[in-house]
Design a protein around this motif. Structure first.
Motif, short mmCIF file in Angstrom:
data_model
loop_
_atom_site.label_atom_id
_atom_site.label_comp_id
_atom_site.label_asym_id
_atom_site.label_seq_id
_atom_site.Cartn_x
_atom_site.Cartn_y
_atom_site.Cartn_z
N ASP A 66 -63.02 14.57 -65.75
CA ASP A 66 -63.47 14.95 -67.09
C ASP A 66 -62.78 14.02 -68.08
O ASP A 66 -62.38 12.91 -67.70
N ASP A 67 -62.65 14.42 -69.33
CA ASP A 67 -62.12 13.51 -70.34
C ASP A 67 -60.65 13.15 -70.12
O ASP A 67 -60.19 12.11 -70.61
N SER A 68 -59.90 13.99 -69.42
CA SER A 68 -58.46 13.74 -69.31
C SER A 68 -57.91 13.75 -67.89
O SER A 68 -56.81 13.26 -67.65
N LEU A 69 -58.65 14.31 -66.92
CA LEU A 69 -58.11 14.49 -65.58
C LEU A 69 -59.08 13.98 -64.51
O LEU A 69 -60.30 13.99 -64.69
N TYR A 70 -58.49 13.55 -63.40
CA TYR A 70 -59.23 13.26 -62.18
C TYR A 70 -58.94 14.37 -61.18
O TYR A 70 -57.82 14.88 -61.12
N SER A 85 -53.80 13.04 -64.35
CA SER A 85 -54.29 12.14 -65.40
C SER A 85 -54.13 10.68 -64.99
O SER A 85 -54.68 9.79 -65.63
N GLN A 87 -51.67 8.93 -65.47
CA GLN A 87 -50.88 8.24 -66.48
C GLN A 87 -49.45 8.09 -65.99
O GLN A 87 -49.00 8.81 -65.09
N ALA A 90 -46.86 11.02 -65.14
CA ALA A 90 -47.60 12.28 -65.13
C ALA A 90 -47.41 12.97 -63.77
O ALA A 90 -47.34 12.33 -62.73
N GLN A 340 -63.10 2.94 -66.07
CA GLN A 340 -62.05 3.22 -65.10
C GLN A 340 -62.63 3.26 -63.69
O GLN A 340 -63.56 4.02 -63.40
#
Length: 356
Positions: A66-70, A85, A87, A90, A340
């Motif tokens: 989604d917009d922030s997580l895999y 995320s 990142q 994280a 990505q």
């Protein structure tokens, strides 16, 4: 006794030499001209920006994002999901999704998972059955759907979350065909003329089905020949194309084993894979390259993973890129969302940024 030992040793040495000669003289696709060239979009490999260890290959699939997580599914445990995320620094989160006990027990190791619009879809392709669900504790109970005899090898939930497209075994045809399933009434709509039938259970035409949520188009890329074709959600052909290489005829060999109750199809091998895994987003198809082009630098191709890119609607070749991932890495899946690209390797998930 000593003579028997010498005789046995001589036979073993002779067998070894025969195998060695066969290996050395067998045609090697990447050690001879293959009749095509690549255009690289940049000279240097795309750098890896983040990694996630798979935990001794514990991650089964890249389920979605989604917009922030895999989201990632876990081997032998269809009710567990890993979220990250990707990142720096994280921490990956693990949570459970709600599955009926009968479904969980039935799928065992034979499942894959997709995430779409806040829902998880777990496919038990050997049952065959699909379970639509969410996080454990969600008020909405999981919905399980089972379909006629004949498992499926490929599945994509469409962006409306109301339809699936499956590549499903058709018992009478003895081959796999594309089927659209409508969730509201579980009706099945069978393709007409998309697939080439070989009556071998779909093995010689095995491949990867991708879905581009931007265009709403699906593309099927063959593993053993250079063919691919694109179709819409109503199973109507949009275009046919081919990857760069010149291997238009499958080199896959089939062996059958019959008993009183069934006919089993097996790989008579060794088989020659032309294309690896693929994924799609924003009108672009990404295909893992398996064959060296005539203009490929042998050192670079032997060192790095290569992907080829095509325009989905037209099939036009857009260019290629090296990925800063060792060429010998066993790749299990590609996934792309926006700029990505995720590559599921045996020991790590690799994240890199693309700009096409």
């Amino acid at each position: 006794m000593r003579k028997s030992i010498y005789t046995l040793l001589s036979l073993l040495i002779a067998a070894f030499l025969i195998v060695a000669i066969l290996v050395l003289t067998a045609p090697a696709p990447n050690k001879q001209p293959n009749g095509f060239k690549r255009q690289y979009l940049e000279a240097s490999p795309l750098p890896v920006t983040a990694t996630l260890p798979t935990g001794n290959n514990n991650i089964l699939d890249i389920a979605g994002a989604d917009d922030s997580l895999y989201y990632f599914s876990v081997l032998r445990d269809p009710s567990t999901i890993i979220a990250s995320s990707l990142q720096a620094n994280a921490i990956a989160d693990t949570f459970r999704i709600e599955l009926s006990p009968s479904f969980k027990d039935s799928v065992s190791e034979y499942f894959f998972t997709q995430y779409s619009n806040n829902r998880f879809f777990v496919y038990g392709y050997n049952i065959p059955s699909v379970c639509e669900t969410g996080r454990a504790g969600n008020i909405r109970l999981p919905r399980q759907r089972s379909y006629n005899h004949g498992g499926f090898s490929q599945a994509q939930v469409l962006r409306d979350n109301q339809h699936f497209v499956l590549r499903k075994l058709h018992i009478q045809e003895k081959d796999q065909l594309f089927v659209r399933v409508t969730l509201d009434n579980d009706s099945l709509h069978m393709e007409k003329g998309l697939s080439t039938l070989h009556r071998d259970g779909g093995m010689s035409t095995d491949g990867a089905m991708t879905y581009d949520r931007t265009t709403g188009l699906l593309t099927y890329v063959y593993y053993y020949s250079n063919r691919f074709f694109t179709f819409d959600s109503t199973l109507q052909l949009v275009s046919s194309g081919h990857t760069l290489d010149t291997f238009s005829v499958s080199k896959f060999s089939i062996a059958t084993n019959k008993d009183e109750k069934s006919q089993v199809y097996m790989n008579a091998g060794p088989d020659q894979m032309v294309n690896g895994f693929s994924c799609a987003d924003n009108g672009v198809l990404y295909v893992q390259a398996k064959l060296k082009a005539d203009n490929d630098d042998e050192r670079m191709f032997g060192k790095y993973t290569v992907i080829d890119m095509y325009e989905i609607k037209s099939g036009r070749y857009k260019g290629s890129s090296y990925l800063d991932i060792p060429a010998r890495t066993k790749i299990n899946q590609l996934f792309v969302k926006g700029d990505q690209l995720l590559v599921h390797g045996e020991t790590h998930i690799y994240l890199m940024k693309i700009a096409y």
